[in-house]
Design a protein around this motif. Structure first.
Motif, short mmCIF file in Angstrom:
data_model
loop_
_atom_site.label_atom_id
_atom_site.label_comp_id
_atom_site.label_asym_id
_atom_site.label_seq_id
_atom_site.Cartn_x
_atom_site.Cartn_y
_atom_site.Cartn_z
N UNK A 95 49.27 53.97 26.33
CA UNK A 95 49.79 52.81 27.06
C UNK A 95 50.89 53.24 28.04
N UNK A 96 51.69 54.20 27.64
CA UNK A 96 52.70 54.72 28.58
C UNK A 96 52.01 55.37 29.78
N UNK A 97 50.90 56.07 29.52
CA UNK A 97 50.18 56.75 30.60
C UNK A 97 49.62 55.76 31.62
N UNK A 98 49.25 54.56 31.19
CA UNK A 98 48.79 53.54 32.15
C UNK A 98 49.89 53.23 33.16
N UNK A 117 49.46 44.14 35.00
CA UNK A 117 49.79 44.69 36.31
C UNK A 117 49.63 46.19 36.36
N UNK A 118 49.98 46.88 35.25
CA UNK A 118 49.90 48.34 35.23
C UNK A 118 48.46 48.82 35.30
N UNK A 119 47.56 48.25 34.48
CA UNK A 119 46.18 48.74 34.48
C UNK A 119 45.46 48.37 35.77
N UNK A 120 45.79 47.22 36.34
CA UNK A 120 45.17 46.85 37.62
C UNK A 120 45.60 47.84 38.70
N UNK A 164 52.43 54.31 38.55
CA UNK A 164 53.67 54.60 39.27
C UNK A 164 54.79 53.63 38.98
N UNK A 165 54.75 52.99 37.78
CA UNK A 165 55.79 52.01 37.43
C UNK A 165 56.35 52.32 36.03
N UNK A 166 56.84 53.53 35.87
CA UNK A 166 57.36 53.94 34.56
C UNK A 166 58.57 53.11 34.13
N UNK A 167 59.31 52.57 35.10
CA UNK A 167 60.44 51.72 34.76
C UNK A 167 60.00 50.46 34.03
N UNK A 168 58.81 49.96 34.38
CA UNK A 168 58.28 48.78 33.70
C UNK A 168 57.93 49.10 32.24
N UNK A 169 57.47 50.34 32.00
CA UNK A 169 57.19 50.76 30.62
C UNK A 169 58.48 50.77 29.80
N UNK A 170 59.58 51.18 30.41
CA UNK A 170 60.88 51.18 29.71
C UNK A 170 61.25 49.76 29.30
N UNK A 209 40.41 42.63 32.08
CA UNK A 209 39.63 41.99 31.02
C UNK A 209 39.66 42.82 29.73
N UNK A 210 39.46 44.13 29.87
CA UNK A 210 39.44 45.01 28.70
C UNK A 210 40.81 45.05 28.02
N UNK A 211 41.87 45.02 28.82
CA UNK A 211 43.22 45.04 28.24
C UNK A 211 43.51 43.75 27.49
N UNK A 212 43.18 42.61 28.08
CA UNK A 212 43.43 41.32 27.42
C UNK A 212 42.64 41.24 26.12
N UNK A 213 41.40 41.73 26.14
CA UNK A 213 40.61 41.74 24.91
C UNK A 213 41.26 42.64 23.87
N UNK A 214 41.86 43.74 24.32
CA UNK A 214 42.49 44.69 23.41
C UNK A 214 43.77 44.11 22.80
N UNK A 215 44.67 43.64 23.63
CA UNK A 215 45.95 43.12 23.13
C UNK A 215 45.75 41.78 22.46
N UNK A 216 44.84 40.96 23.00
CA UNK A 216 44.58 39.64 22.44
C UNK A 216 45.45 38.59 23.09
#
Length: 253
Positions: free
Chosen positions: A150-153, A105-108, A158-164, A212-219
């Motif tokens: 990843x925090x910067x994403x 959701x964050x990268x999208x 605009x969802x820094x609370x989700x990073x927490x 797609x790039x994120x899913x490939x990265x995290x797996x």
């Protein structure tokens, strides 16, 4: 192989800063020791030895241990003591799931805010610094920059609370990452490539490609299970109760 070290040795030279929250400082020090596998899974730790090593009273130490228990990194066994918890595969998979779903959701969302030039510059700066850290084999800084990217994403979205929320669930991910490093299982060059692909998709405003790039990265979770099942030297350090190896099915009774 990780080796057992005493609390006294691990805390040698650590000084708490006056005028700052003692509980938070003690928590941070112990958290780092646990997730870096310097305090081993199953290791006994006591308020007394921690307090003596840090030249602190037992009260802030006790409160820091309570916080660590709440995050699942230590457990208190009545009439026995406080122990570093085993690395639990199920907890690890749950943490991977939480991170993957929230970060998709964050990268999208970040890709829809790609007109934010300063935010894109920040992503590029982190990528450049991470590339330099890799070339210097500065793996500690490489890890810190990984976290920063990843925090910067989330910040760009605009969802820094989700990073927490993500941060609170990632202890097992950090511990398994450290174990892989100890056993010389590394994919840092692939990580850097993946990071560049995610940032480029965000720059182009392509939400689907960023996902797609994120899913490939995290797996995928299935991929993580297959990797763990193929590494018995890692499984030896983990609590595998309830762990179903890929390709097997559980039966209902």
């Amino acid at each position: 192989m990780p080796v057992l070290s005493s609390i006294e040795d691990l805390l040698d030279g650590v000084e708490l800063q006056p005028g700052q929250g003692l509980v938070a400082q003690i928590y941070d020090v112990l958290w780092q020791l646990i997730v870096s596998i310097r305090l081993l899974p199953g290791q006994l730790i006591t308020e007394k030895e921690i307090a003596e090593a840090l030249k602190a009273s037992k009260t802030p130490v006790r409160e820091a241990l309570i916080r660590l228990e709440e995050t699942g990194l230590v457990s208190v066994v009545p009439k026995s003591g406080t122990y570093v918890t085993p690395i639990r595969i199920n907890t690890y998979i749950e943490a991977c799931f939480i991170r993957l779903q929230l970060e998709i959701g964050a990268v999208r969302r970040a890709a829809t805010y790609n007109a934010n030039g300063r935010a894109l510059e920040q992503l590029d700066e982190i990528i450049e610094q991470q590339s330099e850290a890799l070339s210097r084999e500065d793996f500690a800084n490489f890890f810190l920059l990984d976290e920063a990217l990843h925090r910067a994403f989330f910040e760009m979205a605009g969802v820094t609370g989700a990073w927490a929320v993500v941060k609170r669930t990632q202890s097992e991910i950090h511990r398994i990452r450290q174990l892989k490093h100890r056993f010389r299982i590394s994919r840092r060059s692939v990580v850097l490539r993946d990071h560049k692909a995610i940032v480029e998709a965000i720059r182009c405003g392509d939400s689907d490609e960023a996902q797609y790039a994120l899913v490939r990265h995290i797996g995928s979770l299935e991929g993580e299970l297959q990797e763990l099942a193929a590494l018995p030297e890692l499984l030896a350090f983990m609590e595998t109760s309830g762990f179903t190896r890929p390709g097997t099915r559980t039966t209902r009774t």
